[in-house]
Design an enzyme around this catalytic site. Structure first.
Site, PDB file in Angstrom:
ATOM      1  N   LYS A 138       0.844  -1.206   0.000  1.00  0.00           N
ATOM      2  CA  LYS A 138       0.000   0.000   0.000  1.00  0.00           C
ATOM      3  C   LYS A 138       0.876   1.251   0.000  1.00  0.00           C
ATOM      4  O   LYS A 138       0.632   2.200  -0.750  1.00  0.00           O
ATOM      5  CB  LYS A 138      -0.929  -0.013   1.229  1.00  0.00           C
ATOM      6  CG  LYS A 138      -2.070  -1.013   1.074  1.00  0.00           C
ATOM      7  CD  LYS A 138      -2.798  -1.319   2.366  1.00  0.00           C
ATOM      8  CE  LYS A 138      -3.794  -2.460   2.144  1.00  0.00           C
ATOM      9  NZ  LYS A 138      -4.436  -2.948   3.355  1.00  0.00           N
ATOM     10  N   GLN A 145      -4.516  -1.694   9.604  1.00  0.00           N
ATOM     11  CA  GLN A 145      -4.464  -3.022   8.984  1.00  0.00           C
ATOM     12  C   GLN A 145      -5.106  -4.075   9.896  1.00  0.00           C
ATOM     13  O   GLN A 145      -4.751  -4.182  11.074  1.00  0.00           O
ATOM     14  CB  GLN A 145      -3.000  -3.388   8.676  1.00  0.00           C
ATOM     15  CG  GLN A 145      -2.827  -4.682   7.905  1.00  0.00           C
ATOM     16  CD  GLN A 145      -3.410  -4.608   6.490  1.00  0.00           C
ATOM     17  OE1 GLN A 145      -3.259  -3.613   5.785  1.00  0.00           O
ATOM     18  NE2 GLN A 145      -4.073  -5.665   6.074  1.00  0.00           N
ATOM     19  N   ASP A 177     -10.912   3.004   3.977  1.00  0.00           N
ATOM     20  CA  ASP A 177     -11.199   1.572   3.843  1.00  0.00           C
ATOM     21  C   ASP A 177     -12.710   1.334   3.718  1.00  0.00           C
ATOM     22  O   ASP A 177     -13.146   0.252   3.320  1.00  0.00           O
ATOM     23  CB  ASP A 177     -10.689   0.829   5.094  1.00  0.00           C
ATOM     24  CG  ASP A 177      -9.670  -0.245   4.736  1.00  0.00           C
ATOM     25  OD1 ASP A 177      -9.514  -0.544   3.538  1.00  0.00           O
ATOM     26  OD2 ASP A 177      -9.042  -0.782   5.669  1.00  0.00           O
TER      27      ASP A 177
END
Ligand code: NAP
Length: 293
Positions: free
Chosen positions: A52, A96, A119
């Protein structure tokens, strides 16, 4: 018949080119900023976070990576999220998952400012998505939609069957496909482990989206001729000669591709789209904060 291969790698590459150009054009007004927060040393999570940050960097997005000890307390993680909620350089916050067991994931995700939730997991964004309002769409389902749209697959009126009902893939992808929007307007069936007759449903599908996490579970005799297959599954089934993880999807690619009209491979299908959609959301967020969207 052998299927058209829907390449996520190629589609992601095209979207990343568009984003790179957009980031360059925005440069004198706003530099999109993303922070990734990793707790612990899970190797798969480490490689996702590294990918990422690498992609963000390549697109000209400012990226910060915070790696915390596996013993980090929930309180300290909440304080860090709050710090980035108030950091004007950061427009996207990604924690994460999975988090260590002593940390309440929902509590952490709920602490992220919904306007920085790139997200798309915050309940506010999930609610907006279900209502069909402007929001950050969750990255993997968003990637599936983009793949279908950019491959010219007609979803309107199609029988879409989704296998898997997780909060991050199955439920949102099913929800998006039934909405009155581009890459939506489908008739949707959602299958899971309590589904009585899976084959009945999968054999009816014009578009079959599989996110179960079971290697090669869908075989050729479970699909109809001409189906479009989107395989979200990523399963580690061994190690290659060069020591890399050997991956398989949830669909038996070699046999199903002989019957399908189009199919995504694993790797190189949905996977590359997920990170790209994270970048797209981050750029969108920066534009919103700058009053440009
Ligand atoms: P998950 O949370 O484990 O959910 C799996 C879902 O599949 C559950 O709803 C489960 O049903 C259902 N399921 C499992 N086995 C089944 C079976 N034999 N028949 C019918 N339904 C079955 O998984 P996830 O997080 O959604 O991920 C799914 C897969 O996608 C994994 O391989 C994951 O690695 C992959 N993934 C890929 C990306 C990407 O970027 N490409 C992103 C996210 C996930 P129940 O609810 O009844 O248990």
């Amino acid at each position: 018949m052998s299927a058209k291969i829907i390449s996520g790698t190629e589609t992601a590459k095209a979207i990343k080119e568009e984003l790179k150009k957009e980031v360059a054009e925005l440069a004198d007004k706003v530099v999109p900023g993303l922070v990734t927060i990793l707790v612990g040393e899970d190797p798969a999570s480490q490689s996702y976070v590294a990918a990422k940050n690498k992609t963000a960097h390549a697109l000209g997005i400012h990226s910060e990576q915070v790696t915390l000890d596996a013993e980090t307390s929930e309180e300290d993680l909440l304080a860090l999220v709050e710090k980035y909620n108030n950091d004007d350089k950061i427009h996207g916050i990604l924690v994460q998952l999975p988090l260590p067991k002593h940390i309440d994931e929902a509590k952490i995700l709920n602490a992220i400012n919904p306007d920085k939730d790139v997200d798309g997991f915050h309940p506010v964004n999930v609610g907006r998505m279900v209502l069909g309002e402007q929001c950050f769409l969750p990255c993997t389902p968003h990637g599936v939609l983009e793949l279908l749209q950019r491959s010219g697959v007609e979803t309107s009126g199609a029988e879409v069957v989704v296998v898997g009902r997780s909060n991050i893939v199955g439920k949102p992808v099913a929800n998006l496909m039934l909405q009155k929007r581009d890459a939506g307007n489908a008739t949707v069936t959602l299958c899971h482990t309590r589904t009585k007759d899976m084959d009945f449903h999968t054999k009816r599908a014009d578009i079959l989206i599989v996110a179960a996490g079971v290697a090669n579970m869908i075989k050729a005799d479970q699909v109809k001729e001409g189906v479009v297959v989107i395989d979200v599954g990523v399963n580690r089934i061994g190690v290659t000669e060069s020591g890399k993880a050997k991956l398989a999807g949830d669909v038996e690619f070699e046999s199903v591709k002989e019957k399908a009209a189009a199919i995504t491979p694993v790797p190189g299908g949905v996977g590359p789209m997920t990170i790209t959609m994270l970048m797209k959301n981050t750029v969108q967020s920066a534009k919103q904060f700058a009053g440009l969207a």
